[in-house]
Design a protein around this motif. Structure first.
Motif, PDB file in Angstrom:
ATOM      1  N   ASN B  83       0.843  -1.200   0.000  1.00 21.12           N
ATOM      2  CA  ASN B  83       0.000   0.000   0.000  1.00 21.12           C
ATOM      3  C   ASN B  83       0.880   1.252   0.000  1.00 21.12           C
ATOM      4  N   PHE B  84       1.476   1.430  -1.163  1.00 18.27           N
ATOM      5  CA  PHE B  84       2.466   2.487  -1.340  1.00 18.27           C
ATOM      6  C   PHE B  84       1.857   3.873  -1.143  1.00 18.27           C
ATOM      7  N   GLY B  85       0.656   4.068  -1.719  1.00 19.56           N
ATOM      8  CA  GLY B  85      -0.007   5.365  -1.610  1.00 19.56           C
ATOM      9  C   GLY B  85      -0.216   5.770  -0.159  1.00 19.56           C
ATOM     10  N   GLN B  86      -0.679   4.787   0.618  1.00 24.86           N
ATOM     11  CA  GLN B  86      -0.928   5.040   2.039  1.00 24.86           C
ATOM     12  C   GLN B  86       0.375   5.398   2.765  1.00 24.86           C
ATOM     13  N   MET B  87       1.425   4.628   2.488  1.00 19.88           N
ATOM     14  CA  MET B  87       2.707   4.897   3.134  1.00 19.88           C
ATOM     15  C   MET B  87       3.226   6.288   2.765  1.00 19.88           C
ATOM     16  N   TYR B  88       3.057   6.637   1.505  1.00 20.57           N
ATOM     17  CA  TYR B  88       3.493   7.941   1.020  1.00 20.57           C
ATOM     18  C   TYR B  88       2.779   9.046   1.782  1.00 20.57           C
ATOM     19  N   MET B  89       1.467   8.884   1.900  1.00 17.71           N
ATOM     20  CA  MET B  89       0.668   9.884   2.623  1.00 17.71           C
ATOM     21  C   MET B  89       1.123   9.961   4.081  1.00 17.71           C
ATOM     22  N   ASN B  90       1.300   8.791   4.706  1.00 13.70           N
ATOM     23  CA  ASN B  90       1.737   8.772   6.099  1.00 13.70           C
ATOM     24  C   ASN B  90       3.045   9.539   6.267  1.00 13.70           C
ATOM     25  N   SER B  91       4.003   9.255   5.383  1.00 10.35           N
ATOM     26  CA  SER B  91       5.299   9.920   5.470  1.00 10.35           C
ATOM     27  C   SER B  91       5.140  11.423   5.276  1.00 10.35           C
ATOM     28  N   LEU B  92       4.282  11.806   4.326  1.00  9.09           N
ATOM     29  CA  LEU B  92       4.082  13.235   4.064  1.00  9.09           C
ATOM     30  C   LEU B  92       3.462  13.936   5.270  1.00  9.09           C
ATOM     31  N   ILE B  93       2.413  13.316   5.840  1.00  7.20           N
ATOM     32  CA  ILE B  93       1.738  13.930   6.995  1.00  7.20           C
ATOM     33  C   ILE B  93       2.740  14.126   8.125  1.00  7.20           C
ATOM     34  N   ILE B  94       3.470  13.044   8.421  1.00  2.19           N
ATOM     35  CA  ILE B  94       4.438  13.116   9.515  1.00  2.19           C
ATOM     36  C   ILE B  94       5.515  14.153   9.199  1.00  2.19           C
ATOM     37  N   GLY B  95       6.001  14.135   7.953  1.00  2.00           N
ATOM     38  CA  GLY B  95       7.063  15.065   7.563  1.00  2.00           C
ATOM     39  C   GLY B  95       6.624  16.513   7.681  1.00  2.00           C
ATOM     40  N   ILE B  96       5.443  16.817   7.152  1.00  3.15           N
ATOM     41  CA  ILE B  96       4.980  18.211   7.159  1.00  3.15           C
ATOM     42  C   ILE B  96       4.734  18.701   8.587  1.00  3.15           C
ATOM     43  N   LEU B  97       4.069  17.860   9.384  1.00  4.16           N
ATOM     44  CA  LEU B  97       3.810  18.272  10.767  1.00  4.16           C
ATOM     45  C   LEU B  97       5.111  18.413  11.551  1.00  4.16           C
ATOM     46  N   THR B  98       6.084  17.574  11.242  1.00  2.61           N
ATOM     47  CA  THR B  98       7.378  17.695  11.911  1.00  2.61           C
ATOM     48  C   THR B  98       8.031  19.026  11.565  1.00  2.61           C
ATOM     49  N   VAL B  99       7.942  19.425  10.292  1.00  2.00           N
ATOM     50  CA  VAL B  99       8.526  20.698   9.878  1.00  2.00           C
ATOM     51  C   VAL B  99       7.819  21.848  10.593  1.00  2.00           C
ATOM     52  N   VAL B 100       6.487  21.796  10.615  1.00  2.00           N
ATOM     53  CA  VAL B 100       5.724  22.855  11.289  1.00  2.00           C
ATOM     54  C   VAL B 100       6.157  22.944  12.749  1.00  2.00           C
ATOM     55  N   GLY B 101       6.193  21.783  13.403  1.00  2.00           N
ATOM     56  CA  GLY B 101       6.546  21.744  14.817  1.00  2.00           C
ATOM     57  C   GLY B 101       7.951  22.253  15.067  1.00  2.00           C
ATOM     58  N   THR B 102       8.888  21.788  14.258  1.00  5.98           N
ATOM     59  CA  THR B 102      10.287  22.166  14.453  1.00  5.98           C
ATOM     60  C   THR B 102      10.463  23.660  14.236  1.00  5.98           C
ATOM     61  N   LEU B 103       9.867  24.184  13.159  1.00  9.12           N
ATOM     62  CA  LEU B 103      10.026  25.612  12.868  1.00  9.12           C
ATOM     63  C   LEU B 103       9.457  26.437  14.001  1.00  9.12           C
ATOM     64  N   PHE B 104       8.252  26.081  14.441  1.00  6.00           N
ATOM     65  CA  PHE B 104       7.593  26.857  15.473  1.00  6.00           C
ATOM     66  C   PHE B 104       8.393  26.850  16.773  1.00  6.00           C
ATOM     67  N   SER B 105       8.695  25.642  17.256  1.00  2.00           N
ATOM     68  CA  SER B 105       9.311  25.568  18.576  1.00  2.00           C
ATOM     69  C   SER B 105      10.770  26.027  18.552  1.00  2.00           C
ATOM     70  N   SER B 106      11.512  25.628  17.521  1.00  2.00           N
ATOM     71  CA  SER B 106      12.920  25.996  17.511  1.00  2.00           C
ATOM     72  C   SER B 106      13.113  27.483  17.256  1.00  2.00           C
ATOM     73  N   ALA B 107      12.263  28.065  16.413  1.00  2.00           N
ATOM     74  CA  ALA B 107      12.386  29.497  16.157  1.00  2.00           C
ATOM     75  C   ALA B 107      12.055  30.282  17.415  1.00  2.00           C
ATOM     76  N   LEU B 108      11.045  29.812  18.126  1.00  2.00           N
ATOM     77  CA  LEU B 108      10.638  30.498  19.356  1.00  2.00           C
ATOM     78  C   LEU B 108      11.747  30.423  20.403  1.00  2.00           C
TER      79      LEU B 108
END
Lengths: 460, 294
Positions: B83-108
Motif C-alpha cells: 500500500n504504497f499510496g498510504q505509506m506515502y501519505m503517512n510519510s508526508l503527513i508526519i514530515g509536514i507536521l514535523t517541519v511545522v513543529g520544528t520551525l515553530f518551537s525551535s524558532a521560538l
C-alpha cells in the motif's frame, strides 16, 4: 517593568505552544483512535473475558501471511483476538528488545532476526512451556511433529519452543550449465556413495571458465555452506565442545585452532584459491550485488544453499534441479537444518491463549494451508510435507522429497540458533576471515586469533 | 552560477594575458566539474533505468545500461504490491507536521536565547546544547516507556509531538541567526508598541528566510528518511511510513528482492525532497538578496 512583560509574553508563548501541541495531538490521535481504545491493548482482559495476544514477526510476505489465518482462528476462539506486529528484518531484534524493555512484550514470536534461540534463552526472555503443555495434554505426535525436532528447543527437559518451519541445506544446480558442459546431473539420493566432495570438484572443473572478460567468466560451484563456524563439521571436525548442546549454548571449550578445523577450512578455501572452481566474494559481489547470490545470475553451476531458495526458483532465468549435498568426510552430518520455533515470551500476559494460537499454527490443516499462503515455507508437520514437495514448478517432486528426507537424516541444527552471543560471533567470523578470501592471509595465520576471540565473546 | 568568469568592462590589456591563462584553468575545471557531475549522476541514472526494467532483466549480467523493454507498468505495480499510496501519505503527513513543529518551537526558543538575557540563561543554553550529545539509542527505551504509558503506541504522535518541543541543533542554528539581526529594528518595534510575540512573528521571522528554510529542509529530510523511530512505534501496515515499507521490501532472505520495484519506490520517494530543495533554494537566494540590502 520590562522583565514582567517578557515573563508575561513567555507564559503566553508557552501556553500557545502547548495549545498547538494539544490541538495537533488531538487531531492525529483521532485519526488512529480505533487502535488506542482500551481492551485492544493486550493487557486488559475486561471486555467480556476477551484477550488480545500479539504475534511479532518479520514484515515480509513469507511471514506476514499469518494475518490471513487470524479471522478463522478468531472465529473458532471467540475469546481470543490476535494482533500481528511487524518489523523489517534488519530492525527485528532492536524492536523486540525495546518492546520487552518498554513493557509491551509480544506474546508469540520466533528468532527471526540475527539473535538466535540460545541468546533469547540466556537473556531469560523465554517462557518454559512445560506447565501449559501438561495442562493442555499437548503431544507433538498428534501434530505430526517429529520428536527429534521437539528436542532442539528443549533445554534440561523444559520446552521453550514448538517447531513450526523446517528449512534444510540442499544443493541447487543449473541444468542448462550441466547440459552445456555435458556433465551428468548430481544425484538427489543421500545414499549414493559416489557423490563426494571430490567428485563435486571434478564436475565443477568441467564447468568453470575463467576469462578476462567478466561477462564470460563462470564457475562450477559456490560452496558457502551455512554460517562460517558451521562448516568444519561437514568434514568431521568439531569446533565447539559437546557440552554446548546441553547447557543452553555456552561451550566450555572451542577448537578453532585445531589441525582438523584448519584442514577443513583449507579444503573449502582451496575451492577458490587453488582449484579455482569457486568464485571469490569480490567476483560474486560484482556480479550479483552486495547481498545477491551469484548462482541466481546463471554464472555458477552448483550452489549449496538453504531450502528457502526453492521459493524463488521460478524466477531464475534457467532450469534448476536439486541434489544432495555431497559427502565431505563426516558420515553423520551433511546438511544444516534451520528449524524455526514459535516461542512464548516471559512478558506474555496470556500464555495459555498464546499457546492456543501456536497449536493452531502447527495443526495439520493450517500447516498445509501455509505452504501456499507463504509461497513455499517448509512445514515441520510430516503429513503437510508431502504437499510441500509438490509445491515447486519445474523441479521434480521425487527429488525434493529425497533431498529433504536425506537432509533430515544427515542434518544438524544450525549453530546460529544454538550458541549464545551468536550475532557477535558471526560478525567476528566475517571480519576475521575476509583476508583469507582475498588471499592476504592463510587459514593457519587467522585461526588462532579467531579461537581467542570466540572465547572472549562467549565469556561476556 | 556561471562557471567561466567573464571580463568586466574596461579590463586593461595587461590583464588580458593573465585572463587567457585563467580561462584555460577555468575550462579545465569546467570539464572536470562536468565529468564529476556525470559520475555523481550515474547512480541516479541507474536507479531510474533499473526502475523501468523487467524482473528477468535485473538478473542478467553484465547489467544493461538502458532497459531492453521499458516496463512503465512497474510504476503501477508498486501501488498494487504494497500500500504504497498510504505509506506515502503517512510519510508526508508526519514530515509536514514535523517541519511545522520544528520551525515553530525551535524558532521560538532560538529567538528567546538570542534576544533575552535572564538569570542563568547561559546555563540553560549550555544544558540544551548538551542534549545534542545524547545518542538516540540512549533515550530510545525511556522514551518508548513514556509514550507507551501515554498510550501512543501505534499512532503517529511519537513521531510528530517531539518536534513541537524543539531540537537543540535547530535552536542553536536559529539563535545564531537571530543574534545577527540589528537591535534597532526591535527597538523601533517596541517604540511603535509592538508586543514581544508580534516582534518575533513580524520582524524576526520574515528576516530569517534562509535560516528557516535550512531548518525546514533538515527537519523534513530527517523525518522523511527516519527508519528506527517509525519501526519502534508503528506496528500496523496501514500506519507504516515509506522507509519501513521499503526496508521490508528486501526483508525476505528467502526471495530475490524485487529491485526494480524498490527502485520505483526510491524514485518516487526522492520527489518530495527534490521539490522541497528546489523551492527552498529560491528562498536561499532571496535571503542573500535581503541580507545584501541590509
Amino acid at each position: 517593568m520590562k522583565t514582567i512583560r517578557i515573563k508575561k509574553s513567555f507564559t503566553l508563548l508557552l501556553a500557545t505552544s502547548m495549545l498547538v501541541v494539544l490541538a495537533l495531538s488531538g487531531c492525529s490521535g483521532g485519526k488512529s483512535a480505533g487502535d488506542v481504545v482500551p481492551g485492544n491493548d493486550g493487557d486488559s482482559a475486561n471486555s467480556g473475558g476477551q484477550v488480545t495476544i500479539t504475534h511479532y514477526t518479520i514484515d515480509s510476505e513469507d511471514r506476514t501471511f499469518i494475518e490471513k489465518l487470524v479471522p478463522d482462528f478468531e472465529a473458532q476462539h471467540p475469546n481470543i483476538k490476535v494482533k500481528i506486529e511487524k518489523a523489517p528484518y534488519e530492525q527485528f531484534d532492536s524492536k523486540l528488545q525495546t518492546l520487552i524493555a518498554g513493557g509491551k512484550s509480544p506474546d508469540v514470536t520466533s528468532h527471526y532476526g540475527y539473535g538466535g534461540f540460545a541468546e533469547y534463552y540466556n537473556k531469560d526472555m523465554l517462557l518454559d512451556m512445560n506447565d501449559i503443555i501438561k495442562e493442555d495434554g499437548f503431544k507433538a505426535s498428534d501434530y505430526n511433529i517429529p520428536d527429534d525436532l521437539m528436542k532442539i528447543y528443549t533445554v534440561k527437559d523444559q520446552v521453550y519452543g514448538i517447531p513450526v518451519n523446517m528449512y534444510v541445506s540442499l544443493m541447487l544446480y543449473n541444468k542448462d550449465m550441466f547440459d552445456a558442459a555435458n556433465v551428468a546431473y548430481p544425484p538427489s539420493d543421500y545414499e549414493d556413495k559416489s557423490w563426494t566432495f571430490d567428485k563435486m570438484v571434478e564436475d565443477a572443473k568441467k564447468m568453470t571458465h575463467v576469462s578476462n572478460d567478466i561477462a564470460k567468466t563462470q564457475y562450477g560451484v559456490d560452496f558457502t555452506w551455512s554460517e562460517r563456524d558451521m562448516r568444519p563439521l561437514y568434514f568431521g571436525a568439531e569446533p565447539y565442545s559437546q557440552d554446548t548442546w546441553t547447557n543452553g549454548g555456552v561451550p566450555s571449550e572451542t577448537h578453532f585452532d585445531s589441525p582438523e578445523v584448519i584442514a577443513a577450512y583449507n579444503k573449502l578455501f582451496n575451492l577458490i584459491l587453488k582449484d579455482k572452481v569457486s568464485p571469490t566474494t569480490e567476483w560474486s559481489k560484482s556480479v550479483a550485488g552486495q547481498n545477491g547470490d551469484a548462482f541466481v545470475t546463471g554464472k555458477v553451476g552448483m550452489t549449496v544453499s538453504g531450502s528457502w531458495s526453492l521459493a524463488g526458483s521460478n524466477d531464475f532465468p534457467f532450469k534448476v534441479g536439486v541434489a544432495a549435498v555431497p559427502a565431505g568426510g563426516n558420515d553423520k552430518v551433511r546438511s544444516v537444518l534451520f528449524v524455526d520455533p514459535l516461542l512464548i515470551l516471559k512478558g506474555s500476559k496470556h500464555p495459555k491463549e498464546a499457546f492456543e494460537w501456536i497449536k493452531y499454527l502447527v495443526s495439520d490443516e493450517i500447516q498445509e494451508k501455509s505452504i501456499d499462503l507463504s509461497g513455499g515455507n517448509p512445514p515441520v508437520n510430516t503429513k503437510a510435507a508431502e504437499t510441500y514437495y509438490k509445491h515447486f514448478d519445474g523441479i521434480d517432486t521425487a527429488d525434493v522429497k529425497k533431498v529433504y528426507e536425506g537432509a533430515v537424516k544427515y542434518g544438524f541444527e544450525s549453530y546460529n540458533h544454538l550458541i549464545t552471543h551468536y550475532s557477535q560471533i558471526n560478525d567476528m567470523f566475517i571480519n576475521e576471515m575476509q583476508p583469507i578470501d582475498t588471499g592476504h592471509n592463510t587459514v593457519e595465520e587467522v585461526m588462532p586469533t579467531i579461537q581467542k576471540k570466540v572465547m572472549e565473546i562467549i565469556k561476556r | 552560477m556561471s562557471m567561466i568568469p567573464t571580463a568586466g568592462p574596461g579590463a586593461s590589456p595587461s590583464v588580458n594575458k593573465r585572463r587567457r591563462k585563467i580561462d584555460a584553468v577555468s575550462i579545465a575545471s569546467f570539464i572536470a566539474l562536468v565529468v564529476t557531475t556525470f559520475l555523481m549522476l550515474l547512480p541516479l541514472f541507474f536507479m531510474v533505468s533499473t526502475s523501468l526494467k523487467s524482473k528477468k532483466e535485473l538478473l542478467t549480467f553484465p547489467p544493461t545500461f538502458l532497459p531492453e523493454s521499458w516496463q512503465w507498468s512497474n510504476y503501477r505495480e508498486i501501488f498494487d504490491t504494497l500500500n504504497f499510496g498510504q505509506m506515502y501519505m503517512n510519510s508526508l503527513i508526519i514530515g509536514i507536521l514535523t517541519v511545522v513543529g520544528t520551525l515553530f518551537s525551535s524558532a521560538l526558543a532560538g529567538y528567546g536565547f538570542a534576544r533575552y538575557r535572564g538569570k542563568g540563561s547561559n546555563l540553560w543554553f549550555m544544558l540544551m546544547l548538551s542534549t545534542m550529545m545524547l545518542p538516540y539509542p540512549a533515550i530510545m527505551i525511556p522514551q518508548f516507556i513514556l509514550f507507551s504509558k501515554l498510550n501512543w503506541i501505534d499512532t503517529f504522535l511519537p513521531l510528530i509531538v517531539p518536534a513541537f518541543f524543539g531540537s537543540a541543533y535547530n535552536i542553536f542554528l536559529l539563535r545564531q541567526f537571530f543574534t545577527t539581526l540589528p537591535d534597532e529594528l526591535f527597538d523601533a518595534g517596541r517604540i511603535d508598541g509592538c508586543s514581544e510575540f508580534r516582534m518575533w512573528r513580524q520582524i524576526a521571522l520574515p528576516l530569517s528566510g534562509p535560516a528557516l528554510a535550512t531548518v525546514a529542509i533538515f527537519a523534513f529530510i530527517y523525518s522523511w528518511n527516519d527508519l528506527l523511530t517509525p519501526v519502534l512505534y508503528l506496528s500496523s501496515s496501514d500506519k507504516f511510513t515509506l522507509p519501513v515499507g521499503m526496508s521490508s521490501f528486501t526483508s525476505s532472505r528467502f526471495r530475490i528482492p524485487p529491485w526494480h520495484l524498490l527502485m520505483v519506490a526510491s524514485v518516487l520517494a526522492m520527489l518530495p525532497i527534490v521539490t522541497l530543495f528546489a523551492i527552498a533554494q529560491k528562498r536561499f537566494v532571496e535571503g542573500i538578496v535581503l541580507t545584501g540590502i541590509k
